[in-house]
Design an enzyme around this catalytic site. Structure first.
Site, PDB file in Angstrom:
ATOM      1  N   THR A 263       0.742  -1.034   0.072  1.00 26.27           N
ATOM      2  CA  THR A 263      -0.077   0.068  -0.069  1.00 26.27           C
ATOM      3  C   THR A 263       0.917   0.999   0.285  1.00 26.27           C
ATOM      4  O   THR A 263       1.963   1.260   0.206  1.00 26.27           O
ATOM      5  CB  THR A 263      -0.762  -0.070   1.253  1.00 26.27           C
ATOM      6  OG1 THR A 263      -1.881   1.215   1.079  1.00 26.27           O
ATOM      7  CG2 THR A 263      -0.082   0.194   2.332  1.00 26.27           C
TER       8      THR A 263
ATOM      9  N   ALA B  23      -6.048  -5.332   6.968  1.00 30.09           N
ATOM     10  CA  ALA B  23      -7.226  -4.406   6.750  1.00 30.09           C
ATOM     11  C   ALA B  23      -7.923  -4.656   7.939  1.00 30.09           C
ATOM     12  O   ALA B  23      -8.722  -3.673   8.518  1.00 30.09           O
ATOM     13  CB  ALA B  23      -7.973  -4.818   5.488  1.00 30.09           C
TER      14      ALA B  23
END
Lengths: 271, 280
Positions: free
Chosen positions: B74, B122
């Site tokens: 990310t 997440a």
């Protein structure tokens, strides 16, 4: 009727009272008087200093204690209970600093102390704390605060309050004497606190203990010389007042009271 | 499955049943259909295996020396400047070489004046930041004032610290505006909590830092700040395989956060190539 229901404190009496809490409040009424006054830039705590035994060391400031740099507490009631409560409150002040990275607000620490007092009125056969407290200080944004708790665990914010022996008399005096001008002036706020104490205590600096806190500064206990100066000023004012009254009487006119309409000293937060 | 519905995952009924279906089950074809050209369109949002839990476990074992982890790569960044804080994130989720999603919301809106970014696991980020939101609300009700960013990040890191060494994976930035002004804290799964004017987290952070460090000035205007954040994410998305798809930008102001935009990173890259307007 009362005798049957007050041994186990977890139960109500038939007419909805908690007798142990009321008895604790009686214990508070036996403690020496404490007075708190909130001014615009100052908060003042005054306590009655009881005479100590001849051989006992006169350790000053036993009844007024510091909870953190910006919070101080005075109490009326059982000294031992106060010591325990004070210890828990001091730890909570530091815990708050650690977890939230901010000093406690006065309301927060008052709520914590009141919650503790309430916990001991509910369950496990413990007796309530036998003390009321006066908590003063300045919040992070500089607002001065004065709060008071009692054995039932309720707390209220005050402009000026008294607890302990003859608190009712002192509070009535404060209600009459507290004015906007006193609020504005640090000197007058200190004087009001001493005056209020002198209502029930013999005059003399050895019988009163005064501590003041100014914004961003730690608690300062006034020395006996400073207290004597205030007392001298008060006595002079009293004399002038007495003279005026005598003259007015002699002239035969009705004496006019010089007190301005006083502000109510109680702003209640919880009922 | 409250978390599933919060994240917008609506088909959990079928999904749950598919985890338990046996070969002898009468309606196996209905619950665990064989994917083929005709019906793949209906199932494109699910991974191409009926039982992801079992499948992933197979690949996760130390025997294979290969671990499939969801959402590892990310690029997220946040920096303070004179008009508040800019937060910018990409939106790609990878599981090894498989791009699991191109539309992940990596900014978690904790409340109208607090944002948290997501990097690492997440589920860990989303779950713990929701718990943080609950704590923040209770604080606000009890103390009649909004919680400070320092306190909120402290609450989060104290919760995480209890699970230290147990496999949490979070590199999150807590962004807000409180009575002390704009606040930016980076909190990670090893219990680290630090504050600074600029942070970037993720596999693409190295590319983002080079863009940010070259042009960052505290006195930037809001438009320049947004442009800088956008460029940083776009360039990181360009070079890092695990970052890309959409860039999302938020601006934290005194009155709370505002979502600025969410656009495709590739389009921006073509535009930058055309413009040639990089001034260093």
């Amino acid at each position: 009727m009362a005798g049957e229901y007050d041994t186990a404190i977890t139960v109500f009496s038939p007419d909805g009272r908690l007798f142990q809490v009321e008895y604790a409040q009686e214990a508070v009424k036996k403690g020496s008087t404490a007075v708190g006054v909130r001014g615009k830039n100052i908060v003042v705590l005054g306590v009655e200093k009881k005479a100590v035994a001849v051989l006992q060391e006169d350790r000053t400031v036993r009844k007024i204690c510091v909870l953190d740099d910006h919070v101080a507490m005075a109490f009326a009631g059982l000294t031992a209970d106060a010591r325990v409560l004070m210890h828990r409150a001091r730890i909570e002040c530091q815990s708050h600093r650690l977890n939230v990275e901010d000093p406690v607000t006065i309301e927060y620490i008052t709520r914590y102390i009141a919650d503790l007092q309430q916990k001991y009125t509910q369950g496990r056969g413990r007796r309530p704390f036998g003390l009321s407290t006066l908590i003063v200080g300045f919040d992070y944004d500089g607002t001065p605060r004065l709060y008071s708790t009692d054995p039932s665990g309720t707390y209220h914010e005050w402009k000026a309050n008294a607890i302990g022996r003859q608190a009712k008399t002192v509070r009535e005096y404060l209600e009459k004497a507290y004015t906007e001008t006193i609020y504005e002036s640090t000197h007058e706020s200190i004087k009001l606190c001493i005056r209020a104490l002198l209502e029930v205590v013999q005059s003399g600096s050895k019988n009163v203990e005064i501590a003041v806190m100014v914004r961003h500064k730690p608690l300062k206990t006034l020395s006996s010389d400073e207290v004597e100066k205030y007392i001298a000023e008060i006595e002079k004012e009293n004399e002038i007042e007495a003279e005026k009254k005598k003259q007015a009487k002699q002239l035969g006119g009705t004496t006019t009271t010089t007190t301005t309409p006083s502000l109510t000293t109680q702003t209640s937060k919880k009922e | 499955m409250a978390l599933a519905s919060v994240l917008g995952f609506k088909s959990n009924e079928t999904f749950n049943r598919s985890l338990q279906c046996e070969k002898t089950d009468a309606n196996i074809d209905e619950i665990c259909p064989k994917l083929n050209i005709e019906n793949i369109a209906q199932f494109i949002t699910l991974p191409p295996y009926a039982d992801p839990a079992k499948y992933l476990k197979m690949v996760n074992e130390s025997v294979d020396r290969v671990r499939i982890q969801f959402l590892k790569g990310t690029t997220t960044l946040a920096f303070k400047f004179r008009n508040g804080v800019i937060v910018a994130v990409d939106s790609r989720a990878t599981a090894g070489g498989f791009i699991a999603s191109g539309e992940v919301k990596k900014v978690i809106e904790i409340n109208p004046y607090l944002l948290g970014t997501m990097a690492g696991g997440a589920a860990d980020c989303a779950f713990w930041e929701r718990v943080l939101a609950r704590h923040c609300r209770i604080y606000e009700l009890r103390n009649k004032e909004k919680i400070s960013v320092a306190a909120a990040s402290k609450i989060l890191v104290n919760m995480i610290f209890e699970y230290r060494g147990m496999g949490l994976s979070m590199g999150t930035m807590i962004v807000g505006w409180d009575k002390r002004g704009p606040g930016l804290y980076m909190v990670s799964d090893d219990g680290e909590r630090i504050t600074d004017n600029m942070f970037s987290v993720g596999s693409g952070s190295i590319y983002a830092y080079s863009i940010l460090d070259a042009s960052y000035k505290y006195e930037m205007s809001t438009n320049d700040a947004i442009d800088l954040a956008r460029r940083a994410i776009v360039h990181a998305a360009h070079r890092d395989a695990a970052s890309g798809n959409i860039v999302r930008i938020y601006h934290m102001k005194e009155t709370g956060w505002e979502k600025i935009e969410e656009k495709d990173t590739n389009d921006y890259m073509y535009q930058y190539r055309e413009d040639k307007t990089m001034n260093f």
